[in-house]
Motif scaffolding. Structure first.
Motif, PDB file in Angstrom:
ATOM      1  N   ARG A 166       0.817  -1.222   0.000  1.00  0.00           N
ATOM      2  CA  ARG A 166       0.000   0.000   0.000  1.00  0.00           C
ATOM      3  C   ARG A 166       0.849   1.270   0.000  1.00  0.00           C
ATOM      4  N   VAL A 167       2.084   1.171   0.475  1.00  0.00           N
ATOM      5  CA  VAL A 167       2.972   2.339   0.508  1.00  0.00           C
ATOM      6  C   VAL A 167       3.316   2.795  -0.907  1.00  0.00           C
ATOM      7  N   ASP A 168       3.343   1.871  -1.843  1.00  0.00           N
ATOM      8  CA  ASP A 168       3.690   2.152  -3.239  1.00  0.00           C
ATOM      9  C   ASP A 168       2.478   2.759  -3.950  1.00  0.00           C
ATOM     10  N   ALA A 169       2.576   3.997  -4.373  1.00  0.00           N
ATOM     11  CA  ALA A 169       1.446   4.684  -5.007  1.00  0.00           C
ATOM     12  C   ALA A 169       0.994   4.003  -6.292  1.00  0.00           C
ATOM     13  N   VAL A 170       1.904   3.295  -6.967  1.00  0.00           N
ATOM     14  CA  VAL A 170       1.529   2.597  -8.200  1.00  0.00           C
ATOM     15  C   VAL A 170       0.537   1.479  -7.891  1.00  0.00           C
ATOM     16  N   LYS A 171       0.725   0.796  -6.779  1.00  0.00           N
ATOM     17  CA  LYS A 171      -0.147  -0.313  -6.414  1.00  0.00           C
ATOM     18  C   LYS A 171      -1.327   0.129  -5.549  1.00  0.00           C
ATOM     19  N   GLY A 172      -1.076   1.104  -4.683  1.00  0.00           N
ATOM     20  CA  GLY A 172      -2.096   1.476  -3.703  1.00  0.00           C
ATOM     21  C   GLY A 172      -2.891   2.720  -4.033  1.00  0.00           C
ATOM     22  N   GLY A 173      -2.359   3.573  -4.915  1.00  0.00           N
ATOM     23  CA  GLY A 173      -3.027   4.821  -5.233  1.00  0.00           C
ATOM     24  C   GLY A 173      -2.333   6.014  -4.619  1.00  0.00           C
ATOM     25  N   ALA A 174      -2.724   7.210  -5.050  1.00  0.00           N
ATOM     26  CA  ALA A 174      -2.058   8.441  -4.616  1.00  0.00           C
ATOM     27  C   ALA A 174      -2.233   8.715  -3.137  1.00  0.00           C
ATOM     28  N   SER A 175      -3.346   8.274  -2.549  1.00  0.00           N
ATOM     29  CA  SER A 175      -3.578   8.414  -1.107  1.00  0.00           C
ATOM     30  C   SER A 175      -3.444   7.051  -0.452  1.00  0.00           C
ATOM     31  N   ARG A 176      -2.793   7.013   0.709  1.00  0.00           N
ATOM     32  CA  ARG A 176      -2.697   5.754   1.448  1.00  0.00           C
ATOM     33  C   ARG A 176      -3.532   5.803   2.715  1.00  0.00           C
ATOM     34  N   ALA A 177      -3.071   6.562   3.722  1.00  0.00           N
ATOM     35  CA  ALA A 177      -3.753   6.527   5.017  1.00  0.00           C
ATOM     36  C   ALA A 177      -5.206   6.966   4.898  1.00  0.00           C
ATOM     37  N   PHE A 178      -5.444   8.067   4.185  1.00  0.00           N
ATOM     38  CA  PHE A 178      -6.819   8.556   4.098  1.00  0.00           C
ATOM     39  C   PHE A 178      -7.689   7.620   3.271  1.00  0.00           C
ATOM     40  N   ALA A 179      -7.195   7.174   2.113  1.00  0.00           N
ATOM     41  CA  ALA A 179      -7.996   6.279   1.279  1.00  0.00           C
ATOM     42  C   ALA A 179      -8.223   4.940   1.957  1.00  0.00           C
ATOM     43  N   ASP A 180      -7.249   4.498   2.741  1.00  0.00           N
ATOM     44  CA  ASP A 180      -7.337   3.189   3.375  1.00  0.00           C
ATOM     45  C   ASP A 180      -8.266   3.203   4.586  1.00  0.00           C
ATOM     46  N   ILE A 181      -8.049   4.124   5.514  1.00  0.00           N
ATOM     47  CA  ILE A 181      -8.845   4.112   6.750  1.00  0.00           C
ATOM     48  C   ILE A 181      -9.698   5.368   6.933  1.00  0.00           C
ATOM     49  N   GLY A 182      -9.244   6.508   6.427  1.00  0.00           N
ATOM     50  CA  GLY A 182     -10.085   7.697   6.502  1.00  0.00           C
ATOM     51  C   GLY A 182     -11.385   7.505   5.740  1.00  0.00           C
ATOM     52  N   SER A 183     -11.324   6.704   4.675  1.00  0.00           N
ATOM     53  CA  SER A 183     -12.528   6.418   3.890  1.00  0.00           C
ATOM     54  C   SER A 183     -13.581   5.708   4.735  1.00  0.00           C
ATOM     55  N   HIS A 184     -13.152   4.817   5.618  1.00  0.00           N
ATOM     56  CA  HIS A 184     -14.093   4.124   6.513  1.00  0.00           C
ATOM     57  C   HIS A 184     -14.818   5.131   7.408  1.00  0.00           C
ATOM     58  N   TRP A 185     -14.047   6.054   8.007  1.00  0.00           N
ATOM     59  CA  TRP A 185     -14.634   7.019   8.934  1.00  0.00           C
ATOM     60  C   TRP A 185     -15.636   7.917   8.220  1.00  0.00           C
ATOM     61  N   CYS A 186     -15.255   8.407   7.041  1.00  0.00           N
ATOM     62  CA  CYS A 186     -16.150   9.309   6.304  1.00  0.00           C
ATOM     63  C   CYS A 186     -17.418   8.585   5.872  1.00  0.00           C
ATOM     64  N   ASP A 187     -17.268   7.370   5.379  1.00  0.00           N
ATOM     65  CA  ASP A 187     -18.462   6.602   5.006  1.00  0.00           C
ATOM     66  C   ASP A 187     -19.370   6.416   6.208  1.00  0.00           C
ATOM     67  N   LEU A 188     -18.782   6.075   7.336  1.00  0.00           N
ATOM     68  CA  LEU A 188     -19.561   5.822   8.543  1.00  0.00           C
ATOM     69  C   LEU A 188     -20.308   7.070   8.986  1.00  0.00           C
ATOM     70  N   MET A 189     -19.641   8.225   8.961  1.00  0.00           N
ATOM     71  CA  MET A 189     -20.288   9.453   9.427  1.00  0.00           C
ATOM     72  C   MET A 189     -21.412   9.891   8.496  1.00  0.00           C
ATOM     73  N   GLU A 190     -21.210   9.795   7.195  1.00  0.00           N
ATOM     74  CA  GLU A 190     -22.308  10.169   6.292  1.00  0.00           C
ATOM     75  C   GLU A 190     -23.490   9.225   6.469  1.00  0.00           C
ATOM     76  N   TRP A 191     -23.203   7.940   6.637  1.00  0.00           N
ATOM     77  CA  TRP A 191     -24.292   6.965   6.746  1.00  0.00           C
ATOM     78  C   TRP A 191     -25.020   7.084   8.086  1.00  0.00           C
ATOM     79  N   VAL A 192     -24.286   7.268   9.165  1.00  0.00           N
ATOM     80  CA  VAL A 192     -24.900   7.346  10.491  1.00  0.00           C
ATOM     81  C   VAL A 192     -25.704   8.634  10.650  1.00  0.00           C
ATOM     82  N   THR A 193     -25.157   9.760  10.186  1.00  0.00           N
ATOM     83  CA  THR A 193     -25.818  11.045  10.411  1.00  0.00           C
ATOM     84  C   THR A 193     -26.871  11.372   9.364  1.00  0.00           C
ATOM     85  N   GLY A 194     -26.739  10.813   8.161  1.00  0.00           N
ATOM     86  CA  GLY A 194     -27.638  11.190   7.072  1.00  0.00           C
ATOM     87  C   GLY A 194     -27.258  12.498   6.410  1.00  0.00           C
TER      88      GLY A 194
END
Length: 375
Positions: A166-194
């Motif tokens: 995941r550290v390698d942008a070619v394999k993991g994408g331009a974002s690592r920490a945010f795309a990997d785990i920040g995405s979970h938090w954002c999805d959760l907050m939009e879904w929980v709060t509406g």
């Protein structure tokens, strides 16, 4: 009687094994796997008592396969998911759905037009007490929201020799920490709060300028000190301030280098009537704060919101965790395929939504300015 679904798993690392267990518990038949090499495919197939497919094309051509689980490195998701959909297969694809917004949007559109069932494992939606939090907000008990705040902290890349594909942008994408785990938090907050995030300002930090080049698709691992090095362009840390379509501010801290934090997904939602706090590492409880009192609500199949009761498969006091969430997610996907709708199943549309937020976070950090997020 429910149809027994035939499945194939592409990618046999840690998360592939999680998919395999959840699929078996949800009434499917694992017909075959594709791994990173023919030798690896044969070895895993022997362990998992299934066929070793020659390649992904063989999976897509097999009429016995109803569902394809894609558990490969991020950069391969778009191509594999696209081909699976075109072959008429239902798809569960690991997140991120794609490493670019354009590719994720294409997949969401193709999924919609195909009529096939697609899913992305934003599995933290499946904690019973997350469902309880969502129900309290939807019912109006929490009141109008004033503030959302939280974090997702890990430490698995803290060491100078810690590495992963995941550290390698070619394999993991331009974002690592945010795309990997920040995405979970954002999805959760939009879904929980509406509510939907409509703008963000962010800052990213790469703690280590170089790491050992990853040669194995492991979750983490310390390489030899003399291993070949690669430059690191993906972030270890992200901080963001976001605003929702209703004007609610949200603050978020993301890190994969916070010592002692293994999987600390935490959020607090503060409303006019009460506040709600949830910690993924202590998922049996939901803290409910009021002006003159506070309560601890616990997972319990005998009381609380209907969705909380549905997902509380064990009695109160008997802990459920990540694996239970994943199993419930896969079971709901299969139910949807069988024509039984389930609330809250995260689809390719949610995967594309996540890509919108990730793109905005990267753009904001680059421009050092507020960036709009389409609602």
């Amino acid at each position: 009687m429910n149809k027994e679904l035939g499945i194939a798993i592409i990618g046999t690392g840690m998360i592939g094994a999680v998919h395999r267990r959840a699929a078996a518990l949800s009434g499917s038949v694992l017909r075959g796997v594709v791994a990173s090499s023919p030798e690896r495919s044969r070895a895993v197939a022997q362990q998992w008592h299934c066929e070793a497919y020659a390649d992904a094309d063989a999976v897509f051509a097999d009429k016995a396969i109803d569902v394809v689980h894609i558990c490969t490195p991020n950069a391969t998701h778009h191509d594999l998911a696209r081909r699976a959909l075109l072959a008429g297969k239902h798809v569960i694809c690991e997140k991120p759905l794609a490493t670019s917004l354009a590719d994720a949007t294409e997949l969401a559109t193709l999924a919609r037009d195909s009529g096939l069932v697609t899913a992305v494992p934003f599995v933290y939606r499946y904690h019973p007490m997350v469902r309880e939090a969502r129900a309290r907000i939807a019912s109006g008990e929490v009141g109008a929201l004033n503030l959302i705040h939280g974090n997702y902290l890990q430490d698995w890349l803290l060491g100078a020799n810690d590495t992963n594909w995941r550290v390698d942008a070619v394999k993991g994408g331009a974002s690592r920490a945010f795309a990997d785990i920040g995405s979970h938090w954002c999805d959760l907050m939009e879904w929980v709060t509406g509510e939907r995030f409509v703008e963000a300002v962010s800052s990213l930090k790469t703690v280590l300028a170089e790491r050992p080049a990853a040669t194995r698709a492991t979750f983490s691992g310390a390489a030899d000190a003399d291993a070949a090095k690669m430059a690191v362009t993906t972030e270890d840390i992200a901080g963001a301030l976001l605003r929702t379509n209703k004007g609610t501010l949200a603050t978020l801290t993301i890190s994969q280098v916070s010592a002692g934090r293994k999987n600390h997904l935490w959020f607090e939602i503060d409303g006019m009537n009460e506040s709600l706090t949830f910690n993924q590492e202590e998922p049996e409880r939901l803290w409910v704060g009021q002006r003159d009192a506070m309560q601890l609500w616990v997972k319990d199949p005998s009381q609380g919101a209907a969705e909380q009761r549905r997902l509380a498969t064990l009695p109160a006091g008997h802990a459920q965790g990540y694996a239970d969430c994943f199993e419930a997610f896969v079971a709901d996907t299969y139910s949807q395929i069988r024509g039984e709708p389930r609330e809250g199943l995260p689809t390719f549309a949610d995967g594309a939504r996540s890509a919108q937020i990730v793109e905005a976070i990267l753009a904001s950090a680059k421009q050092r300015a507020w960036t709009s997020i389409p609602a």
